[in-house]
Motif scaffolding. Structure first.
Motif, PDB file in Angstrom:
ATOM      1  N   VAL A  20      -6.009   7.279   6.986  1.00 36.81           N
ATOM      2  CA  VAL A  20      -4.805   6.470   7.125  1.00 36.81           C
ATOM      3  C   VAL A  20      -4.712   5.632   5.862  1.00 36.81           C
ATOM      4  CG1 VAL A  20      -3.677   4.621   8.384  1.00 36.81           C
ATOM      5  CG2 VAL A  20      -4.894   6.394   9.629  1.00 36.81           C
ATOM      6  N   GLN A  21      -3.563   5.707   5.199  1.00 34.81           N
ATOM      7  CA  GLN A  21      -3.405   4.950   3.966  1.00 34.81           C
ATOM      8  C   GLN A  21      -2.425   3.803   4.181  1.00 34.81           C
ATOM      9  OE1 GLN A  21      -2.232   8.324   1.590  1.00 34.81           O
ATOM     10  NE2 GLN A  21      -3.941   7.960   0.224  1.00 34.81           N
ATOM     11  N   LEU A  22      -2.823   2.649   3.673  1.00 35.61           N
ATOM     12  CA  LEU A  22      -1.938   1.487   3.690  1.00 35.61           C
ATOM     13  C   LEU A  22      -1.633   1.167   2.242  1.00 35.61           C
ATOM     14  CD1 LEU A  22      -3.178  -1.320   6.078  1.00 35.61           C
ATOM     15  CD2 LEU A  22      -0.899  -0.368   5.902  1.00 35.61           C
ATOM     16  N   ASN A  23      -0.366   1.132   1.920  1.00 36.82           N
ATOM     17  CA  ASN A  23      -0.015   0.932   0.524  1.00 36.82           C
ATOM     18  C   ASN A  23       1.133  -0.065   0.431  1.00 36.82           C
ATOM     19  OD1 ASN A  23       0.152   1.264  -2.211  1.00 36.82           O
ATOM     20  ND2 ASN A  23       1.415   3.109  -2.084  1.00 36.82           N
ATOM     21  N   ALA A  24       1.141  -0.845  -0.630  1.00 37.75           N
ATOM     22  CA  ALA A  24       2.250  -1.781  -0.827  1.00 37.75           C
ATOM     23  C   ALA A  24       2.629  -1.781  -2.290  1.00 37.75           C
ATOM     24  CB  ALA A  24       1.849  -3.188  -0.397  1.00 37.75           C
ATOM     25  N   TYR A  25       3.914  -1.852  -2.562  1.00 39.90           N
ATOM     26  CA  TYR A  25       4.354  -1.976  -3.949  1.00 39.90           C
ATOM     27  C   TYR A  25       5.745  -2.612  -3.985  1.00 39.90           C
ATOM     28  CZ  TYR A  25       6.752   2.413  -2.787  1.00 39.90           C
ATOM     29  OH  TYR A  25       7.516   3.363  -2.189  1.00 39.90           O
ATOM     30  N   HIS A  26       6.126  -3.089  -5.170  1.00 39.22           N
ATOM     31  CA  HIS A  26       7.440  -3.701  -5.333  1.00 39.22           C
ATOM     32  C   HIS A  26       8.456  -2.664  -5.773  1.00 39.22           C
ATOM     33  CE1 HIS A  26       5.622  -7.921  -5.945  1.00 39.22           C
ATOM     34  NE2 HIS A  26       5.928  -7.689  -4.685  1.00 39.22           N
ATOM     35  N   GLU A  27       9.653  -2.763  -5.258  1.00 41.30           N
ATOM     36  CA  GLU A  27      10.712  -1.864  -5.700  1.00 41.30           C
ATOM     37  C   GLU A  27      12.039  -2.599  -5.591  1.00 41.30           C
ATOM     38  OE1 GLU A  27      11.064   2.653  -4.667  1.00 41.30           O
ATOM     39  OE2 GLU A  27      12.441   1.530  -3.430  1.00 41.30           O
ATOM     40  N   SER A  28      12.705  -2.740  -6.683  1.00 36.43           N
ATOM     41  CA  SER A  28      14.007  -3.415  -6.796  1.00 36.43           C
ATOM     42  C   SER A  28      14.147  -4.607  -5.851  1.00 36.43           C
ATOM     43  CB  SER A  28      15.163  -2.423  -6.608  1.00 36.43           C
ATOM     44  OG  SER A  28      15.086  -1.769  -5.383  1.00 36.43           O
ATOM     45  N   SER A  54       7.682   4.044   5.977  1.00 38.20           N
ATOM     46  CA  SER A  54       7.892   3.067   4.900  1.00 38.20           C
ATOM     47  C   SER A  54       8.699   1.898   5.429  1.00 38.20           C
ATOM     48  CB  SER A  54       8.666   3.704   3.749  1.00 38.20           C
ATOM     49  OG  SER A  54       8.051   4.888   3.366  1.00 38.20           O
ATOM     50  N   ILE A  55       8.186   0.711   5.184  1.00 40.85           N
ATOM     51  CA  ILE A  55       8.900  -0.501   5.576  1.00 40.85           C
ATOM     52  C   ILE A  55       9.372  -1.174   4.300  1.00 40.85           C
ATOM     53  CG2 ILE A  55       8.718  -2.717   6.749  1.00 40.85           C
ATOM     54  CD1 ILE A  55       6.323  -1.578   8.236  1.00 40.85           C
ATOM     55  N   GLN A  56      10.655  -1.459   4.230  1.00 43.80           N
ATOM     56  CA  GLN A  56      11.189  -2.193   3.087  1.00 43.80           C
ATOM     57  C   GLN A  56      11.497  -3.602   3.534  1.00 43.80           C
ATOM     58  OE1 GLN A  56      14.032  -1.140   0.462  1.00 43.80           O
ATOM     59  NE2 GLN A  56      13.087   0.762  -0.210  1.00 43.80           N
ATOM     60  N   LEU A  57      11.002  -4.576   2.779  1.00 40.60           N
ATOM     61  CA  LEU A  57      11.243  -5.969   3.155  1.00 40.60           C
ATOM     62  C   LEU A  57      11.718  -6.748   1.940  1.00 40.60           C
ATOM     63  CD1 LEU A  57       8.021  -6.651   5.200  1.00 40.60           C
ATOM     64  CD2 LEU A  57      10.324  -6.555   6.112  1.00 40.60           C
ATOM     65  N   PRO A  58      12.586  -7.743   2.156  1.00 39.67           N
ATOM     66  CA  PRO A  58      12.935  -8.604   1.031  1.00 39.67           C
ATOM     67  C   PRO A  58      11.734  -9.467   0.675  1.00 39.67           C
ATOM     68  CG  PRO A  58      13.878  -9.454   3.045  1.00 39.67           C
ATOM     69  CD  PRO A  58      13.237  -8.146   3.398  1.00 39.67           C
ATOM     70  N   LEU A  59      11.620  -9.847  -0.602  1.00 37.13           N
ATOM     71  CA  LEU A  59      10.460 -10.632  -1.030  1.00 37.13           C
ATOM     72  C   LEU A  59      10.499 -12.035  -0.450  1.00 37.13           C
ATOM     73  CD1 LEU A  59      10.008  -9.690  -4.742  1.00 37.13           C
ATOM     74  CD2 LEU A  59       8.685  -8.999  -2.768  1.00 37.13           C
ATOM     75  N   THR A  60      11.689 -12.559  -0.275  1.00 34.21           N
ATOM     76  CA  THR A  60      11.766 -13.919   0.208  1.00 34.21           C
ATOM     77  C   THR A  60      12.961 -14.062   1.134  1.00 34.21           C
ATOM     78  OG1 THR A  60      12.194 -16.185  -0.418  1.00 34.21           O
ATOM     79  CG2 THR A  60      12.971 -14.508  -1.927  1.00 34.21           C
ATOM     80  N   LEU A  61      12.914 -15.061   1.980  1.00 34.55           N
ATOM     81  CA  LEU A  61      13.982 -15.257   2.941  1.00 34.55           C
ATOM     82  C   LEU A  61      14.821 -16.466   2.593  1.00 34.55           C
ATOM     83  CD1 LEU A  61      11.892 -14.695   6.149  1.00 34.55           C
ATOM     84  CD2 LEU A  61      13.334 -13.076   4.968  1.00 34.55           C
ATOM     85  N   ALA A  62      14.541 -17.084   1.438  1.00 33.50           N
ATOM     86  CA  ALA A  62      15.193 -18.362   1.176  1.00 33.50           C
ATOM     87  C   ALA A  62      16.268 -18.304   0.088  1.00 33.50           C
ATOM     88  CB  ALA A  62      14.142 -19.397   0.811  1.00 33.50           C
ATOM     89  N   ILE A 121      28.715 -11.948  -1.978  1.00 33.34           N
ATOM     90  CA  ILE A 121      27.511 -11.949  -2.805  1.00 33.34           C
ATOM     91  C   ILE A 121      26.746 -10.647  -2.525  1.00 33.34           C
ATOM     92  CG2 ILE A 121      25.313 -13.087  -3.269  1.00 33.34           C
ATOM     93  CD1 ILE A 121      27.369 -15.071  -3.904  1.00 33.34           C
ATOM     94  N   ILE A 122      26.340  -9.986  -3.601  1.00 37.34           N
ATOM     95  CA  ILE A 122      25.466  -8.818  -3.469  1.00 37.34           C
ATOM     96  C   ILE A 122      24.123  -9.219  -4.082  1.00 37.34           C
ATOM     97  CG2 ILE A 122      25.129  -6.408  -4.125  1.00 37.34           C
ATOM     98  CD1 ILE A 122      28.158  -6.271  -4.662  1.00 37.34           C
ATOM     99  N   PRO A 123      23.006  -8.986  -3.400  1.00 39.58           N
ATOM    100  CA  PRO A 123      21.713  -9.308  -4.018  1.00 39.58           C
ATOM    101  C   PRO A 123      21.590  -8.593  -5.366  1.00 39.58           C
ATOM    102  CG  PRO A 123      21.419  -8.778  -1.706  1.00 39.58           C
ATOM    103  CD  PRO A 123      22.848  -8.490  -2.032  1.00 39.58           C
ATOM    104  N   LEU A 124      21.315  -9.366  -6.416  1.00 37.00           N
ATOM    105  CA  LEU A 124      21.341  -8.823  -7.771  1.00 37.00           C
ATOM    106  C   LEU A 124      20.346  -7.680  -7.943  1.00 37.00           C
ATOM    107  CD1 LEU A 124      22.623  -9.212 -10.542  1.00 37.00           C
ATOM    108  CD2 LEU A 124      20.733 -10.698 -11.134  1.00 37.00           C
ATOM    109  N   SER A 125      19.231  -7.776  -7.232  1.00 40.38           N
ATOM    110  CA  SER A 125      18.204  -6.752  -7.392  1.00 40.38           C
ATOM    111  C   SER A 125      18.697  -5.390  -6.939  1.00 40.38           C
ATOM    112  CB  SER A 125      16.964  -7.148  -6.609  1.00 40.38           C
ATOM    113  OG  SER A 125      17.322  -7.391  -5.275  1.00 40.38           O
TER     114      SER A 125
END
Lengths: 725, 183
Positions: free
Chosen positions: A472-480, A572-580, A595-599
């Motif tokens: 079982v692999q657990l992996n995390a990385y940043h994407e846009s 795959s779970i995609q989450l925003p980096l911050t909620l604020a 407003i569109i999130p710039l990322s």
């Protein structure tokens, strides 16, 4: 009393952390039982808890941790070996310690309940019961250096220099004698041994080759660096080893002691710093280390001693010093514990600051105050760095959350009789603490699912030609601007027929469905669907996956599932980096601003440019030869048409994961620092909008749900051709 | 008239029946309505309202209330299915509505705020079963003032979050249907 209470609170937090570290250390010891750093950290955990408990008079904890500590001390001194059994016992002891602490904290005046006492005794018996005391043979003392040439050289206060010239030395114009002569200018050569063990006989011997080896006892006040520089030119054709005199050892030890304790250096660096080694020595040893096979590679210290570059006591002392420094640095660690509420308050204030700074900019612009413009611009950039720093304060690495699952995987795989290896990567990826806290439960659920449903039993795996041990692999990385967390298993994969069958039986879909493979997989997130014929106490009751999806969507995230039958499933779970606070991109259509999130913004293009061409019938934009689904925001949101004459339309190309779409808008307003304000319960079920923000002029602008809108655009594009028939 | 009344107390309990209750009266589509003054948090003048797309008519939009985003309900559309015309005298009455364990601040768009009346309990009668053109469950009771009847609104029904968010869902599908037919 209150001070005592807060001390207790700190004790509780500290012990929790220590026990967590301990668990991590134990689990990694399972795969690497010789890791002395881990053993030390186990010992430290027990020792610290014992010490602190003593302070508070928690005698039951002291009594128990004392036993555990003594066992670990034996392990540390190589008197007892670490094996699977001991690790199990230690894991149980860790859990037991946690229970003891809980009891002592909740009811400090009550005597220990019987069951805890019994458990204590049983564990102590298991801990101390059978001790395989086998003491490792002491490493042989190497203070006596023996040379192959014959006769020992007394090296008490002399440097010992060995020069092993290579064959080509003469041919390259090296004359050993000249080096030795030059060496004389630095000090006195006490004794010199010349030997030539590789010298061949008679005709085979090449007079142009060099077979000479020297051992020189040399007294000098020069430093090792200086002595080494004598042989600088010979370095390519000669193996040079310079061992400092024994009398120097004490000097090195003292120097080591006086080294700066504020940061941890590597062994080689420390030895260079005190002059016991030169950089050349270390490079050489490191090269040897990396050349050696993976499983035979030795620690740097051992290599240095073996190659007679430095005496063993010096290395040992340096290692000890390194360990001390490490502990000290760890203890002092430049961390401050901050109340999460205070941080939250700070971030709210920063949010208000961002809004008022936007308001100020607006006024400066409106009144054309050029001289104030510069000040406003510099304040603006300060505000945005304050914003970034404040948000970073709440960023934590996801690694700690990940490593908690090691225990889960271990316990669950034992329980299920499966062999499962958890592989973690990307643990250093950072995201907002509030997100981390909320993602824990969904992750736990998904991992348990992978363990229970995903990975097959060893027998089944062997039958289909897979290794018995599942992964079982657990992996995390940043994407846009998002963090992606992946849970992948190499199990049986999803059985789409079974899912469909079950979904029809439960009335989730109709029998004459026309779903894509992806849509079928997504059905497992529907409430009341479990493909496992029998429910276990782990999973299979069909509640949970829908909750997982809901929890993730509440964090403005999304979850996707991909599966190859027989090869495994990846979630795959995609989450925003911050909620604020986010960087936003403001657009306008029909006089309404969004407003569109710039990322998520890829590019902006003019609608009538040659690069793009709109196809109203087939419903796509031809963007440099690619078909891009699009959405007219004004139409989609059904905004009343304004009477203002329209300028050119623009397309904002947005991306989410793999998907892209174009939003057709009237105006582009540019970047905007966006403080996310929740829309509240009333708009919970609203699609297309995720939140709102307050603009500088006091108006409210809505934040677009890019993911949902892209899906809508793609859906339209799919439907269109069908309507044409 | 920016802030006619501002009350710090968020106390919800109705004044006990024996005491004379105070009620805020306002006009919606030329008809007088009243709510207990204890339910009123604040009255503000109408500010810039941002319309939220894909929502039913009675959700007028959202406003910025000192940095918080607050939804505004068009009472005329909610009670009489006819959108209010915003005039100089239009006001937003802010009330707090409880749902499950959370409290949501909601604004009600009204045509005009009239006055605060003291109505003795004797003058308050139960709602009639029929004879009014608004939903009967929106009516808490009828109050007789100067030989005329004023409807006392049941705020928790009129602004029921369960219902408002559910109805949002129904029209959302109709909203996308309109969007589809538009292209």
């Amino acid at each position: 009393m209150s001070e005592f209470d807060s001390a207790l609170k700190i004790f509780a937090q500290e012990s929790e952390q220590l026990l967590l570290d301990m668990e991590g250390a134990l689990l990694s010891l399972e795969s690497d039982p010789d890791d002395s750093e881990m053993i030390n950290s186990l010992f430290r955990a027990m020792h610290t808890i014992k010490g602190s408990s003593g302070l508070f008079g928690f005698n039951p904890i002291v009594a128990f941790t004392h036993e555990a500590e003594s066992v670990l001390d034996k392990v540390r001194n190589n008197e007892r070996a670490i094996d699977g059994e001991l690790i199990s016992v230690m894991l149980d002891s860790k859990d037991h310690t946690a229970r003891l602490i809980e009891h002592c904290l909740s009811s400090p005046d009550q005597p220990l309940p019987d069951e805890l006492t019994v458990a204590s005794d049983a564990l102590i018996k298991r801990l101390t019961g059978k001790q395989h005391t086998h003491i490792q043979a002491q490493a042989t003392d190497t203070s006596q250096v023996h040379s192959e040439g014959g006769g020992n050289i007394s090296i008490d206060d002399s440097w010992l220099i060995s020069l092993d010239f290579r064959d080509n030395a003469f041919r390259n114009g090296m004359d050993p004698l000249s080096f030795i002569r030059y060496l004389k200018t630095l000090g006195e050569i006490k004794q010199i041994l010349t030997f030539f063990p590789e010298m061949p006989h008679g005709e085979v011997m090449d007079p142009e080759s060099c077979y000479l080896h020297f051992k020189i006892a040399f007294t000098s006040d020069a430093s090792k660096q200086t002595i080494e520089s004598v042989f600088e030119y010979a370095a390519d054709d000669c193996d040079i080893k310079i061992l400092p005199p024994n009398s120097k050892v004490n000097a090195y030890l003292q120097l080591l002691d006086s080294l700066d304790e504020n940061h941890v250096s590597r062994l080689g660096e420390m030895l260079i710093q005190v002059g016991a080694l030169t950089e050349h020595d270390v490079e050489h040893a490191l090269k040897d280390q990396s050349d050696a096979q993976q499983d035979t590679a030795k620690p740097l210290g051992e290599i240095l001693v073996e190659q007679q570059m430095v005496q063993k006591p010096v290395v040992e002392h340096a290692l000890k010093k390194q360990e001390q420094t490490k502990q000290k640095v760890a203890a002092e660690n430049s961390y401050i514990r901050v109340d999460a509420d205070k941080l939250g308050h700070l971030i709210n204030l920063v949010g208000e600051l961002v809004i008022s700074s936007a308001a100020m900019n607006l006024i400066v612009e409106r009144h054309g105050l050029t001289d104030a413009g510069d000040v406003a611009a510099s304040m603006n950039s300060l505000v945005s760095s304050i914003r970034d720093t404040a948000l970073e304060l709440r960023m934590v690495q996801i690694g700690e959350t990940f490593s908690r699952f090691r225990r889960v995987v271990r316990d669950v795989s034992n329980e299920l009789g499966k062999e499962i290896d958890l592989q973690i990567s990307g643990g250093e990826t950072e995201l907002d603490k509030t997100v981390v806290e909320k993602i824990n439960d969904p992750l736990m659920h998904l991992i348990r699912n992978s363990l229970d449903h995903g990975i097959e039993s060893p027998a089944q795996r062997l039958a289909v030609g897979k290794p018995a041990q599942g992964i079982v692999q657990l992996n995390a990385y940043h994407e846009s601007g998002h963090i992606v967390i992946q849970i992948a298993d190499d199990g049986a994969g999803l059985d789409s027929d079974k899912i469909v069958e079950k979904a029809i039986a439960n009335g989730i879909i109709k029998a004459d469905h026309s779903l894509t493979q992806q849509e079928i997989y997504n059905l497992i997130f529907a409430a009341g669907l479990s493909t496992k014929a029998q429910a276990t106490n782990l999973s299979g009751r069909g509640v949970g996956m829908d909750v997982v999806k809901k929890n993730i969507e509440a964090l403005r995230g999304s979850v996707m599932i991909d599966s190859i039958p027989g090869e495994g499933t990846t979630i795959s779970i995609q989450l925003p980096l911050t909620l604020a606070i986010i960087d936003g991109f403001m657009v306008g259509t029909e006089q309404v601003r969004y407003i569109i999130p710039l990322s998520m913004v890829d590019e902006c293009i003019e609608m009538d440019s040659t690069e793009s061409e709109i196809n109203e019938i087939e419903h796509f934009i031809n963007l440099r030869g690619h078909a891009l689904p699009y959405l007219r925001l004004g139409e989609y949101f059904n905004t009343p048409k304004s009477n203002v004459v329209k300028k050119h339309e623009s397309v904002v190309v947005v991306k989410f994961g793999q998907d892209r779409a174009g939003f057709v808008v009237d105006e582009l307003h540019g970047e905007h620092q966006t403080v996310i304000k929740p829309l509240g319960k009333m708009f919970e079920k609203l699609k297309g909008i995720t939140g709102a923000t307050v603009l500088g002029d006091g108006n409210v602008a809505l934040i677009l749900d890019v993911q949902g809108l892209i899906e809508a655009a793609i859906g339209k594009r799919k439907r269109k051709p069908a309507l044409l028939h | 008239m920016s802030k006619l009344i501002r009350k710090e107390s968020s106390h919800h309990a109705l004044a006990s029946q024996e005491q004379v209750g105070q009620y805020l009266t306002f006009l919606v589509d030329k008809e007088s309505f009243a709510i207990s003054i204890l339910d009123v948090k604040e009255i503000i003048e109408i500010a810039n309202i941002t319309h939220v797309p894909l929502t039913p008519d009675y959700i007028h939009g959202v406003i910025n209330l000192r940095g918080n985003v607050v939804p505004v309900i068009d009472l005329s559309a909610r009670l009489k299915h006819q959108c209010a015309e915003v005039s100089k005298r239009s006001c937003i009455v802010l009330v707090e509505v409880e749902m499950a364990d959370s409290v949501q601040l909601i604004g009600m768009l009204v045509d005009e705020v009239r006055e605060i009346l003291e109505i003795p309990p004797d003058n308050i009668q139960p709602a009639p079963d029929f004879g009014t053109d608004i939903r009967t469950d929106f009516i808490q009771s009828m109050a007789r003032v100067d030989e005329k009847f004023i409807i006392l609104l049941a705020i928790n029904k009129v602004l029921s979050l369960e219902e408002l968010s559910q109805l949002g869902q129904i029209t959302e599908s109709s909203g996308s249907r309109i969007a589809e037919s538009a292209d």
